[in-house]
Every structure is written in C-alpha cells, then in structure tokens.
Design a protein around this motif. Structure first.
Motif, short mmCIF file in Angstrom:
data_model
loop_
_atom_site.label_atom_id
_atom_site.label_comp_id
_atom_site.label_asym_id
_atom_site.label_seq_id
_atom_site.Cartn_x
_atom_site.Cartn_y
_atom_site.Cartn_z
N PRO A 23 0.80 -1.23 0.00
CA PRO A 23 0.00 0.00 0.00
C PRO A 23 0.83 1.28 0.00
O PRO A 23 0.41 2.28 -0.60
CB PRO A 23 -0.85 -0.12 1.27
N GLN A 24 1.99 1.29 0.64
CA GLN A 24 2.81 2.50 0.63
C GLN A 24 3.42 2.75 -0.74
O GLN A 24 3.56 3.90 -1.17
CB GLN A 24 3.91 2.39 1.69
N ILE A 25 3.77 1.68 -1.44
CA ILE A 25 4.30 1.83 -2.81
C ILE A 25 3.20 2.32 -3.74
O ILE A 25 3.39 3.24 -4.54
CB ILE A 25 4.87 0.49 -3.31
N VAL A 26 2.03 1.71 -3.63
CA VAL A 26 0.90 2.10 -4.48
C VAL A 26 0.53 3.56 -4.25
O VAL A 26 0.29 4.32 -5.20
CB VAL A 26 -0.32 1.18 -4.21
N ALA A 27 0.51 3.99 -2.98
CA ALA A 27 0.16 5.38 -2.67
C ALA A 27 1.18 6.35 -3.26
O ALA A 27 0.82 7.40 -3.81
CB ALA A 27 0.05 5.56 -1.16
N ALA A 28 2.47 6.01 -3.16
CA ALA A 28 3.51 6.88 -3.72
C ALA A 28 3.38 6.98 -5.24
O ALA A 28 3.52 8.07 -5.81
CB ALA A 28 4.89 6.34 -3.34
N ILE A 29 3.10 5.85 -5.88
CA ILE A 29 2.92 5.85 -7.34
C ILE A 29 1.71 6.69 -7.73
O ILE A 29 1.78 7.51 -8.66
CB ILE A 29 2.76 4.40 -7.84
N GLN A 30 0.60 6.51 -7.03
CA GLN A 30 -0.62 7.25 -7.37
C GLN A 30 -0.44 8.75 -7.19
O GLN A 30 -0.88 9.56 -8.02
CB GLN A 30 -1.78 6.74 -6.50
N GLN A 31 0.24 9.14 -6.12
CA GLN A 31 0.46 10.56 -5.87
C GLN A 31 1.33 11.18 -6.95
O GLN A 31 1.02 12.26 -7.48
CB GLN A 31 1.09 10.75 -4.49
N GLN A 32 2.41 10.48 -7.32
CA GLN A 32 3.30 11.01 -8.35
C GLN A 32 2.62 11.03 -9.72
O GLN A 32 2.82 11.96 -10.51
CB GLN A 32 4.58 10.18 -8.42
N ALA A 33 1.78 10.02 -10.00
CA ALA A 33 1.10 9.95 -11.29
C ALA A 33 0.17 11.13 -11.52
O ALA A 33 -0.08 11.52 -12.66
CB ALA A 33 0.32 8.65 -11.42
N GLY A 34 -0.31 11.72 -10.43
CA GLY A 34 -1.16 12.88 -10.56
C GLY A 34 -0.40 14.18 -10.78
O GLY A 34 -1.00 15.22 -11.05
N LYS A 35 0.94 14.12 -10.67
CA LYS A 35 1.77 15.33 -10.82
C LYS A 35 2.62 15.33 -12.08
O LYS A 35 2.67 16.32 -12.82
CB LYS A 35 2.67 15.49 -9.59
#
Length: 439
Positions: free
Chosen positions: A78-90
């Motif tokens: 979940p921490q990896i997924v959250a980091a990916i999702q946050q960066q993908a929005g930027k």
C-alpha cells in the motif's frame, strides 16, 4: 507487512489449471506475443498482494518467485501504491537526461549514500538490469581506455548485445545472435558443492593473463555476488576479496552485478556487504522499485567521468519509478532487510530439514531470501536431477506454490521480502509432500 483485510486461504485452487478464463487469456496471448518468451507454467495473473497471487479464475497461489525477484516489498504494497498514485497525478515523464525533477535527484542522492564504500559516488539511471550492465560495460571501457572484459561461466547479465556477450549461462540465449561484442573472456565461477574452488578460478584467470589477454588490456571483471541464473551459487568466503585484490593489482575495475541479489534480498542492502568488498561499479534493477521498471549503476565519482551525450536514456529515472524506489528503500531500511534475514534463516533451516529427509536434495545454500535447493539423483555422483526439478516445479504450481528453477537442476526460492515464517512453513510443507511422491 502487506496484508489483505479479508481472511483468505492460501494456497486455494478451485479449478483445473489453467482454468477456463486463464485458458482463453493464454490462447490470445500466445497468438500475438513473441514465441521467445519462456512461460514455465500456465499462470494467468489477475492481481497480487503481499506474497499471494490470484489468477483470473480466482485461484490463489503462494508466490515464491516475486516476479523473478522483483517485487521486493510484496505485490502492491500500500505504501508503494500510494507513492505511485500521488506522483502519477503530478508528473508522468519529462526525461531526466535533459531536464531536472526531484524524484530522480533524490533517489540518486539516496543510492549514493547507501552504496558500499566511502567517498563520492554518481548514479546513472536505466530501465532494466540488462541496461544497467550495458551502461557499466560502456563506462568501464570509457574510463579505463581498455577494451577487454572478463565474466564468468554460469553468469546471466541480460540479453541485450553487450550484456549477452558477458552472459555465460545457456547456449539458447546466445545461439543465432553472433557476432557478439568482441574481446570478452569467461572463466569458471567457484562452486564448492561441485568441488570447483576459488583457486581453480584464479588459476584460470592467471592462465588467461599469460596466454591470451594482457591484464593491462582488461577494463573490468564483472561478477555476481551470488550467481543467480547459474544456480544460486554462493562462492567461498575468500573469493570476492581475492578478486578485489586481483583487480587492484592490475588496475582493473570490479563491476558487481547486484541486479538479483541487491536491495535487501540477502539480508543486507547489497549482497557484497556480506564479504566487506567495495566494488567500483554496482549494477541494480529488479527489486529496486517494487515492480516498476527501473535500473541504475552506482560508480565512484572519479570513475563516472564520461561527458554530456556520451550515454543517456529517455526513460531511465522515470519519476514514478523513482518515487517507488525511494519508498521501497524506506521499507527495506525500516523492516524488510531484517525480515529477509530472519525469515530467510528460518526458511533455509526448514529446507535443510527436508534435505535430511529426501535424498533427492543434494545441497541447500543461500543468504537471506535468496536460497537454492540443488536436486541430484545420487548424492555420491551428484548427477543432476534436471527432469525431476522441472516436474517438481510443475507439481508445486498445481498445488498452489509458485517456484522457478535456476541453473541446470536447482529450485530457486526468492519470495517477496514481506513473506512470513508461516508462509514459508506452508511452502516447505507443499514441497515436502511433492518430494515424498518422487521417492
């Protein structure tokens, strides 16, 4: 550790394998994808979590492959997924070879800080292990002004042309692609179980230097700390330090391929730390970003002296892959390196118990969660049980345990570093039952 919220039984096989949906997916895939792919068994994946894989028919498997030692923090942490999702929005991409963005610079700084040895270091980013080896190959030639490279039989460094020239694993990987890069020589890698000692390898190197290759013409020797595709072979304790001394004696760079062994898998961030040896160039990929495509080489600052334009990569250092790598390293440092060490010792101990019980097991070896089980038909002659190994891999799959082979006759155990002792016990129990039927 990554866990699903619902309680699930793993393994859980509810259909014939492959199931109906998997059969359809596989039929389409095989109609359109390259026939060069090496699919060992008909696994059609729907999703993964922790050390568990679910196929498209709802079958659940205990995964001791980690996507070929890639998903270091487990599937979809979940921490990896959250980091990916946050960066993908930027920001998805802006080519770090031409522009600047924080994830690439932050990761380069972190890798330079954690890599073995003191002094300044620099990082070049790639997309894969083979690209990392290619970059190291080029940098070694560029920096030294020398052309020759030395690698080891049994080694796997990749399938692109330069990496393939260094690979000495299987003829099928090289056949039909000649001419490869010239001025590459191979010598044997030590294997105590097969009575091939460090001295034998160094005698071959010295013979090479006397007969065909001047050491003053050798740019680098490339070595795996633990030989991966060659059979998960752990060399004798003195080997790497002696190789370091030989390189220093002749001004040869020591390039260490940590693509499979690095990023916490052996119970240390880098496998070479077990021997206290500092390489000149380190090659990374696989577990560095928990499944996102990323590779890197880390070199001493004085060695990475190539100028602008001499080497570059459009996608290397992609911002999403870099944030995944930064989060991966946080998890490794916080708990997963320690887990690899502790659970790896437990798994190795359980596999040693199986060796005492089943004569088909000739050797159990490894560090952390990089463990090989070599199968032999006779412990005295050590005749390789290659067919038996392949049959065991297939039977374990049908029992819900994902394993792969390496070398000629070895089972490889490289689960995600989140794996638990309980999951290891389940895996060993399945293997025990499968081996019992081979007796």
């Amino acid at each position: 550790m990554t866990k699903r919220t619902e309680a699930v039984q793993v393994p859980w096989i509810r259909t014939e394998l492959p199931g109906p949906r998997a059969g359809q997916l596989i039929a389409t895939d095989e109609q359109y994808t390259s026939p060069s792919y090496t699919r060992v068994y008909p696994l059609a994946v729907e999703r993964g979590y922790g050390a568990v894989i679910e196929d498209v028919d709802g079958n659940r498997f205990l995964d001791f492959t980690a996507g070929i030692a890639v998903c270091s923090t487990g599937h979809c942490h979940p921490q990896i997924v959250a980091a990916i999702q946050q960066q993908a929005g930027k920001l998805l991409h802006m080519s770090g070879t031409d522009f600047y963005y924080a994830p690439q610079g932050d990761l380069a700084k972190k890798l330079a800080e954690i890599a073995p040895g003191g002094g300044g270091k620099r990082v070049f980013f790639t997309n894969s292990g083979a690209e990392s080896v290619e970059a190291a190959f080029k940098l070694a030639r560029y920096h030294t002004g020398r052309q020759h490279m030395i690698a080891f039989f049994g080694a796997f460094h990749g399938r692109t042309l330069g990496a393939l020239s260094l690979t000495g694993s299987k003829v099928v990987q090289r056949r039909g692609f000649a001419p490869l890069i010239p001025m590459v020589s191979h010598v044997d890698y030590p294997n105590s179980y097969r009575d091939l000692q460090s001295l034998d390898c160094f005698n071959q190197l010295e013979d090479l230097f006397k007969r065909t290759v001047s050491p003053q013409e050798v740019a680098a020797i490339i070595v795996e700390p633990i030989q991966g595709e060659g059979g998960y072979i752990v060399p004798p304790a003195e080997f790497h330090s002696q190789l370091r001394r030989l390189c220093d004696q002749h001004g040869i760079l020591l390039v260490v391929d940590e693509v499979q062994s690095g990023m916490g898998r052996t119970g240390k961030m880098f496998a070479m730390e077990h021997w206290g040896v500092v390489p000149d160039i380190v090659c990374l990929a696989k577990g560095i970003a928990s499944g996102m495509p990323l590779g890197a080489i880390i070199a001493r600052e004085g060695i990475m002296d190539w100028g602008p334009g001499s080497h570059a990569s459009t996608f290397g250092g992609n911002p999403i892959s870099c944030v995944a790598a930064l989060e991966t390293i946080k998890l490794l440092e916080a708990e997963l390196i320690a887990n690899a060490r502790e659970v790896g010792n437990h798994l190795k101990g359980r596999l040693m118990e199986l060796m005492a019980k089943h004569k088909l097991i000739g050797d159990v070896r490894g560090l952390g969660l990089m463990i090989g089980v070599e199968l032999v038909r006779d412990r005295a002659t050590k005749e390789a049980a290659s067919t038996e190994r392949d049959e065991i891999v297939q039977t374990c799959f049908r029992r819900g345990l994902l394993l792969l082979g390496c070398g000629v006759n070895t089972l490889r155990f490289c689960p995600p570093l989140v794996v638990t002792k309980e999951q290891c016990d389940i895996a060993v129990g399945i293997l025990d039952e499968v081996l019992a039927k081979k007796s």
